[in-house]
Design an enzyme around this catalytic site. Structure first.
Site, short mmCIF file in Angstrom:
data_model
loop_
_atom_site.label_atom_id
_atom_site.label_comp_id
_atom_site.label_asym_id
_atom_site.label_seq_id
_atom_site.Cartn_x
_atom_site.Cartn_y
_atom_site.Cartn_z
N ASP A 352 0.78 -1.54 0.00
CA ASP A 352 0.41 -0.15 -0.18
C ASP A 352 0.83 1.20 0.00
O ASP A 352 2.14 1.61 -0.05
CB ASP A 352 -0.94 -0.31 1.21
CG ASP A 352 0.21 -0.04 2.57
OD1 ASP A 352 0.92 -0.06 2.13
OD2 ASP A 352 -0.88 -0.36 3.73
N ASP A 618 -7.07 -4.31 3.33
CA ASP A 618 -5.71 -5.63 3.54
C ASP A 618 -5.27 -6.47 3.81
O ASP A 618 -4.94 -7.72 2.71
CB ASP A 618 -4.25 -5.03 3.81
CG ASP A 618 -4.20 -3.65 3.37
OD1 ASP A 618 -4.73 -3.56 1.88
OD2 ASP A 618 -3.48 -2.34 4.28
#
Length: 882
Positions: A352, A618
């Site tokens: 990310d 995630d």
């Protein structure tokens, strides 16, 4: 009573909608886009909330508002999972059979190895897992709801569909909800989207179709947090039907097999097949040629023990444990030991943006006038606005105040016009330089609408329509560079006016802009360079917007040709999706499912994928990757899904972990290559000797002793040095490469085994065994001499050869083993030389060797080393380009 069908998704047929929403997401969108009255009716509730009786019924009907948790195995279930490994099953089988036929020493040795391997891995795994907090603590335990119209505090697990919840700053959203009423309401969705800026929420329904549930301005999601303001909201979904819950539910499923698991399994079954074939053939040959079937069984069983790489579990576990301890010193917690090797094998790292490439904080980067020149006056007015506002200061206000420290002793707050969603701006009125100055800060478009003039330096000009577009160029430029831009304007009033209203936010003078950004980490650029040099491609997967992400990628040096949004990916067919995943380096505005799908597609394309993330969004991608990497500050669901948890969110730490993983793999592969080639060579030696010789080439006890000593010599492998070129690029399991290595290197040992057979048979006259006139004792002495000669040669050659195989360089000169490795191999070779002359020689069936034997063996060792080194160098040039 709420009807069951009312809690089903309100969806059209797929052929009519062509949507990528899940059923629960369809239902949420439907309830958030319908009128408020319709939403209350569909959920059979009203603005006063549910009654206690009705809430109790719904709790019984729909269950507690809890997410799926990973099933924790009991001690015996964990042990069973570990023992089910094919290699452990093989060793257990050998141990049991050995015990049954009276080979107690063999059974005990193998059982001890199993105990050490399984027990050590369990202890280390358990210790690492205790470092990570349990799943579910991310969501606070209590919340406020309306029950019978009265504000009531309840456990979050007791929230049900149809409840009306009360939200305020600092609260965690307890379920997926639709906003009924909101005032100055901002929610942090960073755990879901990776966006560090709080998101404005209101009761206004979407005015156009949404491509993602996260785009809805009137919806909040379980696990997100309120940063400012207050709101009332209608609970639409709870538990596993929430966005958070759906992600957590996926984590309870069995994890896919990783490249490490596949590699160990492939090698194990390769060795098992060799062992079964060879043991069966040896058993038949010895039984048929020698006529003693019990002796044939004992010999075949001993060969099976010798051919089994029983040290593999221990070598692997000790290597991984050593790596885990080394990484712990670098603030890295390893939850699952095999993940260390997977870390070394990854060739694609998906990460990310927020907190990994950036500092995960908002800073004021620019304060400029309307033509882009730096302006201290803009900064001063922005500071006064942020300093004197009395409401909860958001991230942007704190960034302004932290940027500069101005003396405001001579200023005094006169009045304030708080922020609201309709105006999208806020103003303070400050006594400043002899006037009451209204200072307005907010969205650029809204500030423009209030201005009639603009200021450059000390000159003020009328803001006419013709130049509005030109003045907006600087804002567009900043937006394209990934900045969050706010406008600053002001208006001066006389000191007599002390009461102000929204109507006074007119005829303002546009002063300039302030621009904020989550700045790149200084260490990120260096880390990206090191990862690129190490052969790891970095792909950025984020829920944040494209402009911000692309700027950060450019700043930290991630080379990318193109980026793609989640909405664009959703429209692609399977082939086009696969192509885009392969060619794009930056993916923005992704949903959690899309992150998982990208990781899975990369793995299908043959890559070993690492994923680094810390948010709820995630979690499924972390689980789908070969190795999931999270951080200590991550939400618990992300830490639970991860294999490795970093105490410091840094790509530099991760790069060090990757190098450690490669060193561990290099040492594991040394043992595997040694074991595979040795076993393959022994196959030819044992088969030939069993058929050609009138006696056993080595007694069962001698085979076990030889095997035990050789195994001990390999215990230094985990501490061995690793050449830099072996960790310069991603390393991964390649069972075909191991097979090729085995087939080219293995037969070399057989050549010198047969040379030893010839030496003992012809030079030392073991062939006299065939003379009929010899007594049984004389024949036994000749057999013992032969067996001793092969015992020593076999032990010395396979112990020494690990020094040849451990490096691609010239051993001892260009690359030296570690001290423990040198010590264990030297010790075992010394013991091998000593045993024929030792007090226990007779018990092992060994006899003293003639002095002339040793020059021959030295010659064999030198020739064996040189030939193996030459073939090894040719092999790596031919098959690995090294």
């Amino acid at each position: 009573m709420i009807k069951f069908h009312l809690l089903l998704p309100f969806i059209k047929k797929k052929s009519e909608t062509n949507s990528v929403f899940s059923e629960d997401e369809h239902r949420l969108v439907s309830l958030c886009t319908s009128s408020m009255q319709s939403a209350f009716a569909e959920l059979d509730t009203d603005p006063r909330g549910l009654s206690e009786k009705e809430a109790g019924k719904r709790l019984s009907e729909f269950g507690r508002n809890e997410i799926s948790q990973l099933k924790e195995l009991s001690f015996w279930e964990d042990m069973l999972e570990r023992i089910k490994s094919p290699l452990v099953v093989q060793l257990l089988t050998i141990a049991v059979v050995s015990a049954i036929i009276g080979q107690t020493s063999s059974a005990l040795i193998v059982a001890l190895m199993i105990l050490l391997s399984v027990g050590l891995s369990y202890i280390l795994d358990s210790r690492s897992n205790r470092e990570v907090e349990s799943l579910g603590k991310r969501v606070q335990s209590r919340t406020y709801v309306l029950r019978d119209g009265i504000e009531t505090e309840i456990r979050m697990s007791e929230v049900v569909p149809g409840d009306v919840v009360l939200l305020q700053a600092g609260a965690i959203v307890p379920a997926d909800v639709r906003i009924i009423f909101a005032k100055d309401f901002f929610v942090s969705e960073s755990a879901l989207t990776g966006e560090s800026m709080p998101v404005e929420k209101s009761a206004t329904a979407p005015s156009s179709p949404v491509k993602s549930v996260l785009e809805m301005p009137n919806a909040c999601f379980m696990g997100t947090s309120v940063t400012s303001g207050t709101a009332r909201a209608l609970v639409v979904a709870t538990g596993t039907h929430t966005l958070f819950g759906a992600i957590s539910k996926k984590l309870s499923a069995r994890r896919e097999e990783t490249s490490f698991d596949k590699g160990i399994r492939s090698f194990t079954w390769l060795m098992i097949r060799f062992m079964l074939v060879l043991v069966s053939i040896v058993f038949l040959i010895v039984g048929l040629t020698k006529g003693n079937w019990l002796e044939a069984l004992l010999f075949a069983l001993s060969v099976a023990v010798g051919l089994t790489p029983e040290m593999l579990p221990m070598i692997v576990t000790v290597n991984l444990a050593k790596g885990a301890l080394a990484m712990a010193k670098k603030k890295v917690i390893v939850k699952k030991l095999p993940a260390i090797q997977n870390l070394g094998a990854i060739d694609i790292l998906c990460t990310d943006k927020t907190g990994t490439l950036t500092q995960d904080r908002v800073v004021l980067e620019h304060h400029v006038d309307i033509i882009g020149n730096k302006s201290d006056e803009v900064l001063n007015y922005a500071y006064l606005n942020s300093y004197f506002q009395t409401g909860l200061k958001n991230l942007l206000d704190r960034a302004v105040i932290e940027h500069v420290d101005l003396n405001v002793d001579e200023c005094r707050l006169i009045d304030e016009l708080p922020f609201d969603f309709q105006r999208r701006r806020m103003s303070v009125v400050v006594e400043y330089e002899g006037n009451n100055v209204l200072i307005c800060k907010g969205a650029v478009e809204e500030i423009y609408s209030c201005c009639t003039h603009y200021q450059i330096d000390e000159e003020i000009y009328p803001l006419i329509d013709m130049i509005r577009a030109d003045l907006f160029e600087e804002v567009q430029k900043l937006n394209e560079e990934g900045f969050r831009v706010l406008g600053i304007a002001y208006r001066e009033f006389s000191r007599d006016k002390t009461t102000f209203s929204v109507q006074d936010e007119s005829q303002l003078i546009l002063l300039g802009y302030i621009a904020f950004i989550d700045p790149p980490k200084e260490s990120a650029t260096e880390a990206i360079q090191l990862l690129t040099k190490a052969g790891v491609e970095v792909k950025v997967l984020t829920g944040d917007n494209g402009l911000v992400t692309e700027k950060v990628c450019r700043d930290v040096g991630i080379p990318f040709k193109s980026s793609i949004t989640g909405a664009e990916l959703a429209l692609l067919d399977k082939e086009a999706f696969s192509a885009k995943v392969k060619e794009c380096e930056v993916f923005v505005k992704l949903t959690p499912n899309q992150k998982e799908e990208i990781v899975q597609e990369l793995r299908r394309q043959g890559h070993v994928v690492g994923y680094m993330g810390d948010g709820i969004n995630d979690a499924t991608a972390l689980k789908a990757a070969d190795v999931g990497i999270s951080v200590d500050s991550a939400v618990d669901v992300a830490k639970e899904a991860a294999d490795i948890v970093l105490l410091e969110k840094s790509l530099l730490v991760l790069e060090e972990g990757i190098m450690e993983g490669r060193r561990i793999f290099a040492n594991i592969i040394k043992y595997i290559r040694m074991g595979a080639s040795s076993n393959f060579g022994n196959m030819f030696s044992v088969l030939g000797a069993s058929y050609l010789l009138p006696f056993l080439p080595m007694k069962p006890l001698q085979i076990l002793t030889n095997n035990l000593l050789y195994d001990f010599s390999q215990t230094g492998i985990p501490m061995d040095n690793v050449d830099p070129e072996l960790v310069a690029k991603p390393v991964r399991w390649d069972i075909n490469n191991i097979k090729r290595f085995m087939m080219f290197i293995g037969p070399i040992s057989s050549i010198f085994d047969y040379a030893t057979f010839a030496l003992m048979w012809f030079f030392f006259h073991a062939s006299d065994y065939l003379i009929p006139a010899l007594s049984v004792g004389q024949k036994d002495a000749l057999a013992r001499l032969f067996q001793t000669g092969w015992f020593v040669e076999s032990l010395l050659t396979q112990t020494l050869i690990v020094h040849i195989i451990r490096t691609r360089r010239i051993p001892f000169f260009q690359s030296r083993a570690s001290a423990p490795m040198m010590l264990t191999t030297l010790l075992v070779m010394t013991i091998g030389i000593w045993l024929p002359y030792s007090p226990i020689a007779a018990a092992l069936g060994l006899v003293p060797l003639p002095g002339i034997y040793w020059p021959w063996i030295v010659g064999f060792l030198v020739a064996y080393s040189i030939i193996t080194h030459k073939v090894k160098r040719w092999f790596f040039r031919r098959f690995e380009g090294a």
